[in-house]
Design a protein around this motif. Sequence first.
Motif, PDB file in Angstrom:
ATOM      1  N   MET A 102      18.812  30.456  41.568  1.00 37.13           N
ATOM      2  CA  MET A 102      19.061  31.897  41.583  1.00 37.13           C
ATOM      3  C   MET A 102      20.418  32.237  40.963  1.00 37.13           C
ATOM      4  O   MET A 102      20.560  33.285  40.306  1.00 37.13           O
ATOM      5  CB  MET A 102      18.964  32.446  43.007  1.00 37.13           C
ATOM      6  N   LYS A 103      21.418  31.377  41.144  1.00 37.48           N
ATOM      7  CA  LYS A 103      22.708  31.609  40.490  1.00 37.48           C
ATOM      8  C   LYS A 103      22.552  31.557  38.971  1.00 37.48           C
ATOM      9  O   LYS A 103      23.155  32.357  38.242  1.00 37.48           O
ATOM     10  CB  LYS A 103      23.724  30.556  40.937  1.00 37.48           C
ATOM     11  N   GLU A 126      20.913  34.722  37.803  1.00 37.42           N
ATOM     12  CA  GLU A 126      21.872  35.830  37.770  1.00 37.42           C
ATOM     13  C   GLU A 126      22.830  35.724  36.585  1.00 37.42           C
ATOM     14  O   GLU A 126      23.332  36.736  36.090  1.00 37.42           O
ATOM     15  CB  GLU A 126      22.655  35.872  39.080  1.00 37.42           C
ATOM     16  N   ALA A 127      23.069  34.476  36.137  1.00 38.71           N
ATOM     17  CA  ALA A 127      23.947  34.261  34.982  1.00 38.71           C
ATOM     18  C   ALA A 127      23.188  34.348  33.667  1.00 38.71           C
ATOM     19  O   ALA A 127      23.758  34.072  32.594  1.00 38.71           O
ATOM     20  CB  ALA A 127      24.620  32.900  35.098  1.00 38.71           C
ATOM     21  N   ASN A 128      21.906  34.735  33.733  1.00 41.66           N
ATOM     22  CA  ASN A 128      21.054  34.875  32.547  1.00 41.66           C
ATOM     23  C   ASN A 128      20.904  33.568  31.767  1.00 41.66           C
ATOM     24  O   ASN A 128      20.727  33.569  30.540  1.00 41.66           O
ATOM     25  CB  ASN A 128      21.583  35.971  31.616  1.00 41.66           C
ATOM     26  N   GLN A 185      15.139  32.263  33.613  1.00 38.50           N
ATOM     27  CA  GLN A 185      14.385  33.271  34.353  1.00 38.50           C
ATOM     28  C   GLN A 185      13.354  32.561  35.227  1.00 38.50           C
ATOM     29  O   GLN A 185      12.895  31.458  34.903  1.00 38.50           O
ATOM     30  CB  GLN A 185      13.680  34.235  33.396  1.00 38.50           C
ATOM     31  N   LEU A 217      24.928  35.560  46.342  1.00 37.98           N
ATOM     32  CA  LEU A 217      23.783  35.991  45.552  1.00 37.98           C
ATOM     33  C   LEU A 217      23.586  37.492  45.710  1.00 37.98           C
ATOM     34  O   LEU A 217      23.937  38.070  46.736  1.00 37.98           O
ATOM     35  CB  LEU A 217      22.515  35.263  46.014  1.00 37.98           C
ATOM     36  N   LYS A 218      23.008  38.102  44.713  1.00 37.46           N
ATOM     37  CA  LYS A 218      22.676  39.524  44.790  1.00 37.46           C
ATOM     38  C   LYS A 218      21.582  39.732  45.836  1.00 37.46           C
ATOM     39  O   LYS A 218      20.800  38.828  46.137  1.00 37.46           O
ATOM     40  CB  LYS A 218      22.200  40.031  43.439  1.00 37.46           C
ATOM     41  N   SER A 239      18.921  41.319  45.474  1.00 33.89           N
ATOM     42  CA  SER A 239      17.614  41.120  44.845  1.00 33.89           C
ATOM     43  C   SER A 239      17.242  39.649  44.794  1.00 33.89           C
ATOM     44  O   SER A 239      16.063  39.287  44.935  1.00 33.89           O
ATOM     45  CB  SER A 239      17.616  41.713  43.432  1.00 33.89           C
ATOM     46  N   SER A 240      18.223  38.777  44.614  1.00 40.55           N
ATOM     47  CA  SER A 240      17.959  37.342  44.584  1.00 40.55           C
ATOM     48  C   SER A 240      17.567  36.834  45.966  1.00 40.55           C
ATOM     49  O   SER A 240      16.649  36.012  46.109  1.00 40.55           O
ATOM     50  CB  SER A 240      19.189  36.581  44.084  1.00 40.55           C
ATOM     51  N   GLU A 294      14.077  37.803  46.609  1.00 39.32           N
ATOM     52  CA  GLU A 294      13.142  36.902  45.932  1.00 39.32           C
ATOM     53  C   GLU A 294      12.953  35.620  46.740  1.00 39.32           C
ATOM     54  O   GLU A 294      11.836  35.127  46.906  1.00 39.32           O
ATOM     55  CB  GLU A 294      13.658  36.541  44.534  1.00 39.32           C
TER      56      GLU A 294
END
Length: 434
Positions: free
Chosen positions: A119-120, A123-125, A128, A331-332, A334-335, A338
């Motif tokens: 997930m990190k 978030e760092a793109n 996916q 984490l966000k 949203s993460s 998920e």
Amino acid sequence: MRYIKYLFIIAVLVFSYSSKSYHAHKQIPPYYQLELQGLNNRITNDLSDFPGSAYIEKQINRFRRQWELQGVSLAVVKDEKLVYAQGFGLANQLGDVVQPGYLFRVASVSKLITAVAIMKLVEANKLQLDDRVFGPDAILKDSIFNKVRDKKLYRITVRQLLAHSGGWSQRYGDPAFNSLTVARKVGDQAPANIRSYYKFIASRRLSFPPGTQSSYSNMGYMFLEQVVATASGQSYEDYIQDNILIPNGISDMHIGNSYAANKRPNEVSYFEAAGSNLVPEYNGSGRMVAKSDGGNPIELLGAAGGWICSAIELARLTTFIDAEAGVPDILKASSIAEMTDNTYARGPLGWKTTLNNGSWIRTGSMAGTSAMIKRTNDGLTWVFISNTSSWKGSLLSSDINQLMHKICSRVKEWPEHDLFNYYPIHKLELTASR
């Protein structure tokens, strides 16, 4: 000058206990941080004595006798504060008593750590969840995947590996714990490595189309270790230590070793249920060994079951991914949503079970290890780890849950202190006197 140094010591202590967030401790000057680091070195059994201690000790020791557990470490977090940390029983054959900072194998609890890493990276793109994992146009481009028996392998995504819906079942056993068989089937010399497992999946059909069912897969998480390494450009362990653990004050979590002779100085010994059979050594030597000492390839299990840590540092990690308001999460929202989505074959990710009542559970079990984390909706999170496996295997988690429910129902008031922010004054005095 000495008077001024002691005034600084008092100020640091007041600041430590009043701070709501661990991150604030980075304001302590670097000279003093050298002496203050290391949660596992700071917390000892004598710090958790409170009116409920005797009852907890009685219940844990009764449970240890019932299931013949040599040692247990228990950490309890209330409203994101470490309010209780205690070791019970034997850490090793020398008779040392378990301390809160001792390291244990945590088996499949490792999957939660892996999911946080994924997930990190999302978030760092850097990847996916719906990215495909295997094949020339996927994350893992190994040439082994240029030709596969079942083309559905190319459809497997990161999310599906996290959710155990990649397409493999354990109908014929768990490949992760049968590395000798995997090596033999693909024509490799033992010990098997991750490319042995690449060959294994490339030469076999999936049990079901990816994403349509859920079947527990340690092997799927072994592949996620390679996903983390490929996406991050670091080794799996280095990425997690450098980007998740150490920046948040968790400095003593590691991938373990398969052999007792190579365990870390503060790592416990491992005990198996009476009458456990010896197995062939995982490296193909032909020797018969204990599963917990050379029978299982701990390093190869890695992201699926290879981490060692203390109950208190594991509890600390949960405060950063618990969606509670006190300590800022890493984490966000949203993460975290998920990860805790319990839609069949889509989640949860990393967690074993997430209930609609707000309880999140992660269990782990292997030879020499029984572990469990539970986060509840009333601000309580607890971590229970033993250095002994039971004949019940993974089913012992139900009994652990019942034990902790009984304890948490009886203990109505936990201490107000936060042991995450505890620093022994003698270490500060030693630093100040230099």
